[in-house]
Design an enzyme around this catalytic site. Structure first.
Site, short mmCIF file in Angstrom:
data_model
loop_
_atom_site.label_atom_id
_atom_site.label_comp_id
_atom_site.label_asym_id
_atom_site.label_seq_id
_atom_site.Cartn_x
_atom_site.Cartn_y
_atom_site.Cartn_z
N GLY A 8 30.42 9.44 26.79
CA GLY A 8 30.60 10.83 27.10
C GLY A 8 31.80 11.23 26.29
CB ALA A 10 37.86 14.10 26.21
NE ARG A 11 40.82 14.14 31.88
CZ ARG A 11 41.25 12.72 31.77
NH1 ARG A 11 40.29 12.02 32.06
NH2 ARG A 11 42.48 12.37 31.68
N GLY A 13 33.41 12.61 33.10
CA GLY A 13 32.91 11.90 34.01
C GLY A 13 32.58 10.52 33.98
CE LYS A 14 34.71 8.62 27.90
NZ LYS A 14 35.37 9.72 28.52
CB SER A 15 36.03 6.73 33.53
OG SER A 15 36.63 6.46 32.48
CG HIS A 49 42.15 5.60 34.61
ND1 HIS A 49 40.75 5.90 34.76
CD2 HIS A 49 42.50 6.39 33.62
CE1 HIS A 49 40.42 6.61 33.80
NE2 HIS A 49 41.31 6.97 33.07
CG ASP A 83 37.50 3.26 31.20
OD1 ASP A 83 37.25 3.81 30.22
OD2 ASP A 83 37.64 3.71 32.18
#
Length: 182
Positions: A8, A10-11, A13-15, A49, A83
């Protein structure tokens, strides 16, 4: 081994999607973090995180030797969440500004060794592996040669890892789209 790549921007929602998948696995989770806190802003991001993750999850910091860490940490009853591959790639390209014009990352021994080790190791690992990576090739062509090299190598790495993973997901605006499900 069950391997999954979550891509994905940046920002995107992948993490969060990767963390949700890890939590749903029912396995003990170890986060393999590739970022380094080289400035105050990055240190704050890392703390955020860590705070957002469940208390029982372990974190192992691995800025370079990812394949070695995966071999050491992987187990049939464990989910490893990496990650992210993109920050790891950035760490491997730290000396890329010394490359002559037109040279590619293959000329960097650390990059070649670590990338090849990761690609050889992934299919051999026990347990569940979830890898997070940025899709950086959707925007403008970077202005500088180093930016273009990074974008190109990120795309090549994502393709190579996706070929090894039975499941690949693209996340945009927090919405996961399954690209591959073997």
């Amino acid at each position: 081994m069950t391997c999954e790549l979550i891509l994905g921007g940046a920002r995107s929602g992948k993490s969060r999607e990767a963390e949700r998948r890890a939590a749903e696995s029912g396995l003990a989770v170890t986060v393999i973090a590739t970022a380094e806190a080289l400035d105050d802003e990055m240190a704050a991001r890392i703390r955020r995180h860590q705070t957002d993750r469940p208390a029982g999850w372990r974190t192992v910091e691995t800025p370079v030797a990812l394949a070695d860490t995966l071999r050491r940490e992987a187990a049939p009853d464990r989910c490893l969440l990496v990650d992210c591959l993109t920050l790891w790639l950035s760490n491997l390209l730290a000396d890329a500004d010394s490359l002559p014009p037109g040279a590619d990352a293959e000329a960097l021994p650390l990059f070649r060794k670590q990338r090849d080790a990761l690609l050889a190791t992934l299919p051999q690992l026990p347990g569940r592996i979830i890898l997070v990576a940025n899709e950086v090739g959707l925007g403008l062509v970077p202005e500088h040669p180093l930016g273009r090299l990074f974008r190109d190598e990120a795309g090549r790495l994502n393709q190579a890892v996706a070929a090894l993973c039975p499941r690949v997901v693209f996340v945009a605006a927090g919405l996961p789209l399954v690209l591959k499900q073997d």
